[in-house]
Design an enzyme around this catalytic site. Sequence first.
Site, PDB file in Angstrom:
ATOM      1  N   GLY A 322       0.795  -1.208   0.000  1.00  0.00           N
ATOM      2  CA  GLY A 322       0.000   0.000   0.000  1.00  0.00           C
ATOM      3  C   GLY A 322       0.829   1.260   0.000  1.00  0.00           C
ATOM      4  CG  ASP A 323       3.712   4.199   1.098  1.00  0.00           C
ATOM      5  OD1 ASP A 323       4.520   4.755   0.326  1.00  0.00           O
ATOM      6  OD2 ASP A 323       3.072   4.815   1.975  1.00  0.00           O
TER       7      ASP A 323
END
Length: 515
Positions: A322-323
């Site tokens: 998610g990053d």
Amino acid sequence: MLKNLLGFSPSLRDPIHLSFFFIFFFFFSVFSFLLSSMMNVEKPLFLNIWGGFRRPSWPVLLLVTTVIAVSWLQITTKSVLPIRMILGSEKIGFPEDPRSCSGFFREGPPRKVVRSITDFGGVGDGLTSNTKAFQRAIRYLKRFGDKGGSKLIVPRGRWLTGSFNLTSNFTLFLEEDAIILGSQNTEEWPVIEPLPSYGRGRERLGGRHISLIHGDGLTNVVITGQNGTIDGQGKMWWDMWWNRSLVYTRGHLLELLNSHNILISNLTFLNSPFWTIHPVYCSNVVIKGMTILAPLNAPNTDGIDPDSSKNVCIEDCYIESGDDLVAVKSGWDQYGIAMARPSTNIIVRKVSGTTPTCSGVGIGSEMSGGISGVLVEELHVRDSAAGVRVKTDKGRGGYIRNITITNITMERVKVPIRFSRGSNDHPDKGWDPNSLPSVKDIYISNVVSVNTGKAPVLQGIENALFERICLRNISLLGLGPSETWHCEYITGDVVEVFPMPCLQLQNNSFSCPKF
């Protein structure tokens, strides 16, 4: 004659050419000396050799002269081509292929003492806490650090545990189907001091939760296995982030501080609470053959973040998070500036994956200690917000320079190349808005992006230096006819870039070098 024999003309200004020049004459001298000795059939060969040294002939003089010259070369060139390499008496201590990660980590002899976590009361049922078992194991194995080192085996099973610290001259080995599970009890992730280059926890004031697997001041550590798994079970932490109930910054899955000669390989890391692998203030780190997975909406689950570290090689890894898949960092605003610990000599090679909110490789945004000498190649990014990204801000200070990004493929990436600013993300009120970053010598080449969402966005900072940006051989396919580049406060040059970029990259005195 030398060009015909060696395939090149040795330059007397090039130490490597000098090496081959002297090697050639060394063996030529030996051959001439032996030939002249063998031609005298009146005496045995060994008497001819002895006589040759007692009454030197031209082959002997040539041989002696060459040996002296090679010895001189060792001193004056600091062993550019060691004599032991010439004679084949010792394995070379650096890789023959300079593009290999193998030279970053020096493997020692096998560990003398090998134990299983079951020897310390470990139970692999997925329910029993093994925190004390891991701590007992490391405490026991630490005593062998200067006696040949030690190895802890985690066999097949599900081994629930809280945080534990590693030791030096140590291998953590996960067998096939071995799974280490992060505890769901926050008290088993103790709170420790913030990093000095950050001044506080990255998310909350004060300290931060320790990583699940942790180490400080270590040397010669290997974390590997037969594709075993370390699962941080991070959902508990992500929920606290989403509902704003975090008291301290979340812990990493693996963090090593102030450590040297580290190998992390051939494992699967899942569901980290925060950044997954975080080497900080480290040197000579290899992260190779890793699979790193987290839900694509899991907040701040970066894959690999080398931070204020040098000689780091990341190779052959697959990441979904998610990053950022990989983010190179070096401290946050005034704290990073004061500590001045740069990240340098970083290689990211053959990494692939997806991140819908961030980038394949990010440089920054915490870069206040400086970042230089980064090579990114053979990167494959799909279904992501950005391909490669340089992230800075007012107050960061520091520098980003000598960055080479090449041989990149992208599929369905929203913004393939992005320089971003202005996140207004600072540790406290002590940051200085006049501390501006310097960005220069960024070389991006051989990029193909298909089904591209938007044209590149290259935003510098007013009154800061964003210069010598070079883009070469870049094709961004699938852009709509209305999509145009957006550039501010940057200068540079482009060669063979489609579609045509902004004017700031076309009209200046700098020309892209060939590389």
